[in-house]
Design a protein around this motif. Sequence first.
Motif, PDB file in Angstrom:
ATOM      1  N   LEU A 171       0.824  -1.205   0.000  1.00 18.76           N
ATOM      2  CA  LEU A 171       0.000   0.000   0.000  1.00 18.76           C
ATOM      3  C   LEU A 171       0.860   1.258   0.000  1.00 18.76           C
ATOM      4  N   LEU A 172       1.904   1.266   0.805  1.00 16.92           N
ATOM      5  CA  LEU A 172       2.796   2.421   0.835  1.00 16.92           C
ATOM      6  C   LEU A 172       3.423   2.641  -0.545  1.00 16.92           C
ATOM      7  N   GLY A 173       3.852   1.560  -1.171  1.00 15.77           N
ATOM      8  CA  GLY A 173       4.445   1.664  -2.498  1.00 15.77           C
ATOM      9  C   GLY A 173       3.474   2.224  -3.527  1.00 15.77           C
ATOM     10  N   LEU A 174       2.226   1.783  -3.470  1.00 12.39           N
ATOM     11  CA  LEU A 174       1.200   2.277  -4.391  1.00 12.39           C
ATOM     12  C   LEU A 174       0.930   3.763  -4.184  1.00 12.39           C
ATOM     13  N   VAL A 175       0.917   4.186  -2.911  1.00  9.06           N
ATOM     14  CA  VAL A 175       0.684   5.600  -2.601  1.00  9.06           C
ATOM     15  C   VAL A 175       1.838   6.450  -3.125  1.00  9.06           C
ATOM     16  N   ILE A 176       3.063   6.001  -2.881  1.00  9.05           N
ATOM     17  CA  ILE A 176       4.239   6.742  -3.340  1.00  9.05           C
ATOM     18  C   ILE A 176       4.232   6.865  -4.864  1.00  9.05           C
ATOM     19  N   LYS A 177       3.901   5.773  -5.542  1.00 14.32           N
ATOM     20  CA  LYS A 177       3.842   5.799  -7.009  1.00 14.32           C
ATOM     21  C   LYS A 177       2.764   6.768  -7.494  1.00 14.32           C
ATOM     22  N   ALA A 178       1.593   6.735  -6.843  1.00 14.22           N
ATOM     23  CA  ALA A 178       0.488   7.617  -7.234  1.00 14.22           C
ATOM     24  C   ALA A 178       0.839   9.096  -7.026  1.00 14.22           C
ATOM     25  N   LEU A 179       1.760   9.367  -6.094  1.00 13.81           N
ATOM     26  CA  LEU A 179       2.171  10.741  -5.822  1.00 13.81           C
ATOM     27  C   LEU A 179       3.380  11.155  -6.675  1.00 13.81           C
ATOM     28  N   GLY A 180       3.715  10.293  -7.640  1.00 18.18           N
ATOM     29  CA  GLY A 180       4.746  10.652  -8.606  1.00 18.18           C
ATOM     30  C   GLY A 180       6.176  10.351  -8.214  1.00 18.18           C
ATOM     31  N   LYS A 181       6.362   9.535  -7.198  1.00 15.51           N
ATOM     32  CA  LYS A 181       7.721   9.204  -6.759  1.00 15.51           C
ATOM     33  C   LYS A 181       7.993   7.711  -6.983  1.00 15.51           C
ATOM     34  N   ASN A 182       9.232   7.309  -6.759  1.00 14.78           N
ATOM     35  CA  ASN A 182       9.634   5.924  -6.991  1.00 14.78           C
ATOM     36  C   ASN A 182       9.285   5.048  -5.784  1.00 14.78           C
ATOM     37  N   PRO A 183       8.465   3.998  -5.980  1.00 13.28           N
ATOM     38  CA  PRO A 183       8.093   3.118  -4.862  1.00 13.28           C
ATOM     39  C   PRO A 183       9.286   2.491  -4.156  1.00 13.28           C
ATOM     40  N   PRO A 242     -11.548   9.791   5.469  1.00 11.33           N
ATOM     41  CA  PRO A 242     -11.707   9.748   4.013  1.00 11.33           C
ATOM     42  C   PRO A 242     -10.895   8.654   3.341  1.00 11.33           C
ATOM     43  N   THR A 243     -11.358   8.221   2.179  1.00 13.93           N
ATOM     44  CA  THR A 243     -10.597   7.258   1.387  1.00 13.93           C
ATOM     45  C   THR A 243      -9.484   7.997   0.646  1.00 13.93           C
ATOM     46  N   LEU A 244      -8.508   7.252   0.196  1.00 11.50           N
ATOM     47  CA  LEU A 244      -7.429   7.844  -0.595  1.00 11.50           C
ATOM     48  C   LEU A 244      -7.990   8.492  -1.863  1.00 11.50           C
ATOM     49  N   LYS A 245      -8.989   7.842  -2.452  1.00  8.08           N
ATOM     50  CA  LYS A 245      -9.590   8.402  -3.667  1.00  8.08           C
ATOM     51  C   LYS A 245     -10.249   9.747  -3.387  1.00  8.08           C
ATOM     52  N   GLU A 246     -10.896   9.871  -2.232  1.00  7.24           N
ATOM     53  CA  GLU A 246     -11.496  11.160  -1.859  1.00  7.24           C
ATOM     54  C   GLU A 246     -10.428  12.248  -1.742  1.00  7.24           C
ATOM     55  N   LEU A 247      -9.228  11.830  -1.370  1.00  3.75           N
ATOM     56  CA  LEU A 247      -8.129  12.778  -1.178  1.00  3.75           C
ATOM     57  C   LEU A 247      -7.355  13.027  -2.475  1.00  3.75           C
ATOM     58  N   GLY A 248      -7.853  12.448  -3.566  1.00  2.83           N
ATOM     59  CA  GLY A 248      -7.225  12.676  -4.857  1.00  2.83           C
ATOM     60  C   GLY A 248      -6.113  11.707  -5.211  1.00  2.83           C
ATOM     61  N   VAL A 249      -5.989  10.611  -4.450  1.00  7.13           N
ATOM     62  CA  VAL A 249      -4.958   9.602  -4.712  1.00  7.13           C
ATOM     63  C   VAL A 249      -5.644   8.344  -5.240  1.00  7.13           C
ATOM     64  N   ASN A 250      -5.381   7.990  -6.484  1.00  2.00           N
ATOM     65  CA  ASN A 250      -6.092   6.896  -7.131  1.00  2.00           C
ATOM     66  C   ASN A 250      -5.530   5.530  -6.730  1.00  2.00           C
ATOM     67  N   VAL A 251      -5.766   5.162  -5.482  1.00  2.00           N
ATOM     68  CA  VAL A 251      -5.270   3.894  -4.932  1.00  2.00           C
ATOM     69  C   VAL A 251      -6.350   3.244  -4.084  1.00  2.00           C
ATOM     70  N   THR A 252      -6.580   1.957  -4.294  1.00  2.00           N
ATOM     71  CA  THR A 252      -7.441   1.164  -3.411  1.00  2.00           C
ATOM     72  C   THR A 252      -6.714  -0.154  -3.118  1.00  2.00           C
ATOM     73  N   ALA A 253      -6.834  -0.622  -1.920  1.00  2.00           N
ATOM     74  CA  ALA A 253      -6.187  -1.876  -1.526  1.00  2.00           C
ATOM     75  C   ALA A 253      -6.855  -2.399  -0.272  1.00  2.00           C
ATOM     76  N   ALA A 254      -6.830  -3.711  -0.104  1.00  2.00           N
ATOM     77  CA  ALA A 254      -7.418  -4.311   1.092  1.00  2.00           C
ATOM     78  C   ALA A 254      -6.633  -5.556   1.479  1.00  2.00           C
ATOM     79  N   ASN A 255      -6.669  -5.861   2.732  1.00  2.00           N
ATOM     80  CA  ASN A 255      -5.974  -7.012   3.294  1.00  2.00           C
ATOM     81  C   ASN A 255      -6.992  -8.120   3.536  1.00  2.00           C
ATOM     82  N   TRP A 256      -6.922  -9.194   2.740  1.00  2.00           N
ATOM     83  CA  TRP A 256      -7.881 -10.284   2.950  1.00  2.00           C
ATOM     84  C   TRP A 256      -7.273 -11.360   3.848  1.00  2.00           C
ATOM     85  N   ARG A 257      -8.161 -12.036   4.563  1.00  2.00           N
ATOM     86  CA  ARG A 257      -7.738 -13.121   5.448  1.00  2.00           C
ATOM     87  C   ARG A 257      -8.666 -14.321   5.250  1.00  2.00           C
ATOM     88  N   GLY A 258      -8.088 -15.505   5.345  1.00  2.00           N
ATOM     89  CA  GLY A 258      -8.888 -16.709   5.164  1.00  2.00           C
ATOM     90  C   GLY A 258      -8.291 -17.875   5.929  1.00  2.00           C
TER      91      GLY A 258
END
Length: 326
Positions: A171-183, A242-258
């Motif tokens: 998730l951190l990597g996706l956010v950094i990439k969406a903000l224009g930096k290197n993950p 707020p969601t990241l998308k609401e804040l203008g960052v086009n990232v969605t992610a979730a942690n699934w468990r099973g």
Amino acid sequence: MKTSRREFLNYSSAFALASSMPSLVFAQSKPLFESINMFIPAAPGGGWDSTGRAIEVAAKDAGLVGSFQFENVGGAGGMVGLPRFVNQRKGQGNALMVGGSVMVGAAITNKSPVTMADVTPIACLTEEAGIIVVPVDGKIKTWKEFEEAIKANPKAVSVAGGSAGGTDHQLLGLVIKALGKNPRDAAYVAFAGGGPANAAILGGQVVAGISGYSEFAEQIKAGKMKALAVSGNKRIPGVDVPTLKELGVNVTAANWRGVFGAPGINAAQKAALVDLVTKMHDTKGWAETLEKRKWADAFVAGAAFEAQIKKYIAETETVLKELGLA
């Protein structure tokens, strides 16, 4: 008093029914499993452990399982415990292991010879959006400040989370990439469990933290941490963040468990475990747990779960390559 033949037959039928009731009740109340060996490839207190304990409560309260025996073996996003489960539980039809998306990333990152492919998929149970938090007395107070700090220098923004390569790291990597930096410039600090990560955030050892909401909930409610954003498609019910998308960052992610069965179990044993987990999922107790912990219901069982895992592994490999971890 004289008893008619019809009355006698009625009394006899009633007596026969009453006599049979204890055995009927016993048959109905007999658990599906006398015992379940629940393996948690993580330290106590984290998301996987919480999931396993919640399964125990719901299953026992519903009379589905007589007793549970737990074993916790933490480390490396499940890669320490997973080989142990595979080697020691082979063919055991009453063994379950909790796992999830973190394990997928950890296996790829650690180039582990033992992976999720070596166990038997039973069911996906929950999905939990990630949440980005900061300590209330830290140098960053708002999302805007966090965003500006990342854009200025990602390497200077240390972020605590779970195992390297896991959902939090991705998730951190996706956010950094969406903000224009290197993950690959992510200053990610991995911890083996929720407890140590919480301590690092509150102690000011890191700038921020990423995990599922449930792992930070108590600290947020106590006013010790501030939630900046959540990574789901929509806000967490009852949580005004707020969601990241609401804040203008086009990232969605979730942690699934099973949950997963042991390797080498036969079709009948697998079907019995799927039936158990399905019935547990349908209980009122489990529904209450989902609501309390803010876990999204993501139930998928059997073959559909297996297909879902294959898709997730491919997607995770792509993200980890961008992080320089695969």
